[in-house]
Design a protein around this motif. Structure first.
Motif, mmCIF file in Angstrom:
data_model
loop_
_atom_site.group_PDB
_atom_site.id
_atom_site.type_symbol
_atom_site.label_atom_id
_atom_site.label_comp_id
_atom_site.label_asym_id
_atom_site.label_seq_id
_atom_site.Cartn_x
_atom_site.Cartn_y
_atom_site.Cartn_z
ATOM 1 N N ILE A 193 40.362 43.974 60.059
ATOM 2 C CA ILE A 193 41.752 44.419 59.959
ATOM 3 C C ILE A 193 42.602 43.297 59.360
ATOM 4 O O ILE A 193 42.378 42.121 59.626
ATOM 5 C CB ILE A 193 42.300 44.814 61.348
ATOM 6 N N SER A 194 43.613 43.684 58.596
ATOM 7 C CA SER A 194 44.470 42.697 57.933
ATOM 8 C C SER A 194 45.346 41.948 58.923
ATOM 9 O O SER A 194 46.029 42.549 59.748
ATOM 10 C CB SER A 194 45.354 43.401 56.900
ATOM 11 N N VAL A 195 45.329 40.629 58.816
ATOM 12 C CA VAL A 195 46.175 39.760 59.625
ATOM 13 C C VAL A 195 47.424 39.376 58.833
ATOM 14 O O VAL A 195 48.499 39.161 59.393
ATOM 15 C CB VAL A 195 45.398 38.490 60.039
ATOM 16 N N GLN A 196 47.270 39.337 57.512
ATOM 17 C CA GLN A 196 48.371 38.928 56.647
ATOM 18 C C GLN A 196 48.198 39.575 55.279
ATOM 19 O O GLN A 196 47.080 39.772 54.813
ATOM 20 C CB GLN A 196 48.383 37.404 56.521
ATOM 21 N N GLN A 197 49.326 39.925 54.645
ATOM 22 C CA GLN A 197 49.304 40.526 53.319
ATOM 23 C C GLN A 197 50.399 39.905 52.471
ATOM 24 O O GLN A 197 51.472 39.585 52.973
ATOM 25 C CB GLN A 197 49.560 42.039 53.398
ATOM 26 N N LYS A 198 50.130 39.769 51.187
ATOM 27 C CA LYS A 198 51.152 39.287 50.260
ATOM 28 C C LYS A 198 51.141 40.153 49.013
ATOM 29 O O LYS A 198 50.125 40.262 48.334
ATOM 30 C CB LYS A 198 50.924 37.823 49.882
ATOM 31 N N LEU A 199 52.282 40.787 48.736
ATOM 32 C CA LEU A 199 52.440 41.596 47.536
ATOM 33 C C LEU A 199 53.297 40.814 46.558
ATOM 34 O O LEU A 199 54.430 40.447 46.860
ATOM 35 C CB LEU A 199 53.115 42.932 47.863
ATOM 36 N N ILE A 200 52.735 40.542 45.387
ATOM 37 C CA ILE A 200 53.424 39.759 44.364
ATOM 38 C C ILE A 200 53.902 40.697 43.265
ATOM 39 O O ILE A 200 53.110 41.452 42.690
ATOM 40 C CB ILE A 200 52.491 38.681 43.783
ATOM 41 N N GLN A 201 55.206 40.661 42.987
ATOM 42 C CA GLN A 201 55.794 41.540 41.989
ATOM 43 C C GLN A 201 55.896 40.865 40.624
ATOM 44 O O GLN A 201 55.813 39.634 40.512
ATOM 45 C CB GLN A 201 57.172 42.010 42.466
ATOM 46 N N THR A 202 56.059 41.701 39.605
ATOM 47 C CA THR A 202 56.039 41.218 38.223
ATOM 48 C C THR A 202 57.087 40.150 37.963
ATOM 49 O O THR A 202 56.827 39.151 37.297
ATOM 50 C CB THR A 202 56.256 42.395 37.251
ATOM 51 N N GLN A 203 58.295 40.340 38.507
ATOM 52 C CA GLN A 203 59.389 39.416 38.223
ATOM 53 C C GLN A 203 59.343 38.144 39.067
ATOM 54 O O GLN A 203 60.245 37.308 38.977
ATOM 55 C CB GLN A 203 60.751 40.114 38.422
ATOM 56 N N GLY A 204 58.302 37.995 39.871
ATOM 57 C CA GLY A 204 58.151 36.779 40.668
ATOM 58 C C GLY A 204 58.561 36.927 42.113
ATOM 59 O O GLY A 204 58.381 36.011 42.917
ATOM 60 N N ASP A 205 59.138 38.083 42.472
ATOM 61 C CA ASP A 205 59.460 38.342 43.870
ATOM 62 C C ASP A 205 58.157 38.588 44.634
ATOM 63 O O ASP A 205 57.121 38.930 44.043
ATOM 64 C CB ASP A 205 60.365 39.570 44.002
ATOM 65 N N SER A 206 58.201 38.446 45.938
ATOM 66 C CA SER A 206 57.001 38.697 46.741
ATOM 67 C C SER A 206 57.394 39.069 48.157
ATOM 68 O O SER A 206 58.499 38.769 48.619
ATOM 69 C CB SER A 206 56.091 37.462 46.768
ATOM 70 N N ARG A 207 56.476 39.738 48.847
ATOM 71 C CA ARG A 207 56.665 40.063 50.256
ATOM 72 C C ARG A 207 55.439 39.625 51.032
ATOM 73 O O ARG A 207 54.315 40.039 50.733
ATOM 74 C CB ARG A 207 56.885 41.559 50.477
ATOM 75 N N LEU A 208 55.659 38.766 52.007
ATOM 76 C CA LEU A 208 54.583 38.291 52.870
ATOM 77 C C LEU A 208 54.722 38.966 54.226
ATOM 78 O O LEU A 208 55.764 38.861 54.875
ATOM 79 C CB LEU A 208 54.651 36.772 53.026
ATOM 80 N N ALA A 209 53.695 39.680 54.633
ATOM 81 C CA ALA A 209 53.696 40.375 55.921
ATOM 82 C C ALA A 209 52.662 39.740 56.840
ATOM 83 O O ALA A 209 51.487 39.639 56.477
ATOM 84 C CB ALA A 209 53.385 41.858 55.721
ATOM 85 N N LYS A 210 53.113 39.316 58.023
ATOM 86 C CA LYS A 210 52.215 38.727 59.008
ATOM 87 C C LYS A 210 52.195 39.610 60.246
ATOM 88 O O LYS A 210 53.245 40.040 60.729
ATOM 89 C CB LYS A 210 52.673 37.317 59.371
ATOM 90 N N TYR A 211 50.975 39.881 60.758
ATOM 91 C CA TYR A 211 50.815 40.760 61.909
ATOM 92 C C TYR A 211 50.243 39.981 63.095
ATOM 93 O O TYR A 211 49.370 39.130 62.922
ATOM 94 C CB TYR A 211 49.886 41.921 61.559
#
Length: 240
Positions: A193-211
């Motif tokens: 199961i995912s403990v952490q996820q990082k979505l990186i967007q084209t313009q350089g923005d990102s979202r880091l999700a920690k569970y």
């Protein structure tokens, strides 16, 4: 004085060729090891998906905006329930602003109690794609992951004392790729199961999700997957 030895070009070429051949073999062996490790992680995810029914976890979302070089942090609790092919998800955002995000029956609803409004979005023809993101690392199988992404093994990392495998995902779908050219998952080696996820967007923005506090045997009632709206709540669709 002894006669100097002549190093023949053919001898040098043979040595160089041998070194290159050893380097190639070493590189291929390393690739095989990486592939084997990736297969084990994906199999662990397959096992988790086969037994997945419910999940509950606390989350911290860090949304980074490159233009202003700022990070917004949101915290809350997320709930998942899966029955057959149907997936339900409720995310309760607690801080800084209270908000509820419900996905059920192919519809996404965002409820903001402060302004008594629910925004509704239908997954429509994109339902399969939307749900693949919802279960990304949370009940999604390794085989489904390989269908939708080019997956590469990036080594092991310990996240909050939990051993994880770090996977890099490159979307195969052109539309997804244009928005999220790279996604990183940290998959728990013990439960898939995912403990952490990082979505990186084209313009350089990102979202880091920690569970944290992940509970895969949570008893979650029907009431959790229902918005507690009032008679004053307005339901709005972006398409009218």
């Amino acid at each position: 004085m002894g006669e100097a030895k002549i190093v023949r070009p053919t001898f040098v070429i043979a040595i160089s060729g041998g070194v290159l051949w050893l380097m190639l073999l070493s590189s291929l062996a390393a690739q095989d090891q990486q592939a084997a490790k990736l297969d084990r992680v994906l199999q662990k995810m397959d096992d988790a998906a086969a037994h997945f029914q419910t999940a509950q976890a606390d989350f911290v979302f860090n949304q980074y905006q490159k233009v202003v070089d700022e990070t917004d942090t949101q915290t809350g609790t997320v709930y998942y329930r899966k029955s057959g092919q149907e997936i339900e998800m409720m995310a309760e955002f607690k801080d800084p602003d209270r908000k509820f995000v419900l996905y059920k029956n192919g519809k996404l609803q965002v409820y903001q109690p402060k302004i008594e409004q629910v925004m509704e979005y239908s997954a429509g023809a994109n339902r399969e794609q939307v749900e693949s993101f919802l279960v990304l690392g949370f009940g999604g199988s390794g085989q489904d992951l390989k269908k939708r992404f080019d997956v590469s093994y990036q080594g092991e990392e310990t996240i909050d004392n939990i051993p994880t495998a770090k996977l890099q995902l490159i979307p195969r779908d052109a539309k997804t790729l244009s928005n999220f050219p790279q996604i990183i998952l940290w998959i728990g080696l013990d439960n898939g199961i995912s403990v952490q996820q990082k979505l990186i967007q084209t313009q350089g923005d990102s979202r880091l999700a920690k569970y944290s506090g992940i509970n895969l045997k949570a008893k979650i009632g029907n009431d959790v997957f229902r918005l507690k709206t009032t008679s004053k709540t307005k339901f709005v669709s972006p398409r009218g």
